[in-house]
Enzyme design. Structure first.
Site, PDB file in Angstrom:
ATOM      1  N   GLY A  12       0.747  -1.331   0.063  1.00  0.00           N
ATOM      2  CA  GLY A  12      -0.151  -0.044  -0.063  1.00  0.00           C
ATOM      3  C   GLY A  12       0.908   1.212  -0.003  1.00  0.00           C
ATOM      4  CG  ASP A  32       6.771  -6.667  -2.787  1.00  0.00           C
ATOM      5  OD1 ASP A  32       6.632  -7.755  -2.371  1.00  0.00           O
ATOM      6  OD2 ASP A  32       5.964  -5.757  -2.453  1.00  0.00           O
ATOM      7  CG  LEU A  50      12.863  -8.540   1.992  1.00  0.00           C
ATOM      8  CD1 LEU A  50      11.651  -7.981   3.014  1.00  0.00           C
ATOM      9  CD2 LEU A  50      13.913  -7.603   1.726  1.00  0.00           C
ATOM     10  N   GLY A  70       9.734  -3.435   2.801  1.00  0.00           N
ATOM     11  CA  GLY A  70       9.251  -4.835   2.612  1.00  0.00           C
ATOM     12  C   GLY A  70       9.161  -5.498   4.023  1.00  0.00           C
ATOM     13  CE1 TYR A 134       4.948  -4.598  10.899  1.00  0.00           C
ATOM     14  CE2 TYR A 134       3.637  -3.394  12.621  1.00  0.00           C
ATOM     15  CZ  TYR A 134       4.237  -3.343  11.317  1.00  0.00           C
ATOM     16  OH  TYR A 134       4.082  -2.381  10.428  1.00  0.00           O
TER      17      TYR A 134
END
Ligand code: 15L
Length: 270
Positions: A12, A32, A50, A70, A134
């Site tokens: 986003g 990505d 990643l 990312g 997170y």
């Protein structure tokens, strides 16, 4: 700053930056797991996981500045956070060091400090209080940034982003909202300001109800244009339709704090 990599370019925030940074830097490489659905003929995309060091090194090759968006961007089980946000974040910084990248702007999050109550005003010197795995991964990223800045000479800016949207969508977002153009200002400070070594800024617009002291960003020339309060009525009307939650409504991190919560019953002003 001529060659810039955006990781997480298909997400986003990435989608907004692809538009807002067009023409700002002569070469923008997007990366990505998968290309954005609306990739333009004039855009350069390179797929990279990643968690795979070789792919990350290829993505950063020849790059001067990285905007690292990312990874996983919400609360998820550790098995999902670990490869993308811990291993992936290490790979990103280490690949940047090996390939002599000059600057990194790391998309950190308000969820690094989510367990401060809304009654507290905090700066960037208080200890982190992540509100989930997170948030822990974003605090790890900030620590990585400090290590690579002070030990290896990278110039690193961590943005503890509140919530990026065209307008704040509820009561909490009246305090933490950031308009996309203001985020671009902060990113450009990170990529271009001559005095950056390692900085942590709050990614918030000029919000009357802010819980954060963002003096470091202002010292570096940040002049946010967005004002959450201009959207007050719509945000409060939307809030009125939401269910109350004693934990989520008490802490700065909101809903993330309430996930799996079995802490104190009497919430305090710590
Ligand atoms: C974040 O860090 C998330 O990436 C975003 O999806 C929102 O949940 C935001 O925080 C928020 O706290 O509103």
């Amino acid at each position: 700053m001529r060659k810039v990599l955006i990781t997480g370019a298909s997400g986003g925030i990435g989608g907004r930056l692809r538009i807002l940074l067009k023409g700002v830097y002569p070469e923008i490489r997007l990366s990505d797991l998968r290309p954005p659905a609306d990739l333009g003929a004039d855009e350069r995309f390179l797929a990279a996981d990643l968690a795979n060091m070789d792919e990350v090194e290829r993505a950063v090759d020849g790059i001067e500045g990285i905007i690292h968006l990312g990874g996983v961007s919400v609360e998820r089980p550790w098995a999902e956070i670990h490869p993308a946000n811990i291993v992936g974040c290490h790979n990103l910084f280490e690949a940047a060091r090996r390939r002599k990248v000059k600057r990194i702007v790391f998309a950190s999050s308000n969820h690094t400090i989510g367990f401060y109550p809304r009654t507290r005003r905090i700066g960037t010197d208080e200890t982190v209080r992540p509100d989930g795995y997170y948030g822990v991964s974003k605090a790890f990223g900030e620590a990585m940034g400090a290590l690579y800045a002070y030990k290896h000479g990278l110039r690193v800016t961590c943005l503890r982003i509140g919530n990026v949207a065209d307008a704040p969508v509820d009561l909490r977002r009246l305090s933490i909202w950031i308009g996309p153009e203001d985020l671009v200002q902060l990113i450009r400070i990170g990529l271009e300001h001559p005095d950056i070594r390692f900085e942590v800024f709050y990614g918030a617009s000029d919000n009357e109800r802010s819980w954060w002291d963002n003096a470091a960003a202002y010292r570096h020339g940040y002049r946010p244009m967005g004002k959450a309060e201009a959207h007050r009525d719509a945000a409060l009307a939307a809030q009125a339709k939401l269910a109350a939650n004693r934990v989520a409504d008490w802490y700065q991190g909101g809903d993330f704090c309430a996930i799996d919560y079995d802490g104190e019953r009497d919430l305090a002003h710590w």
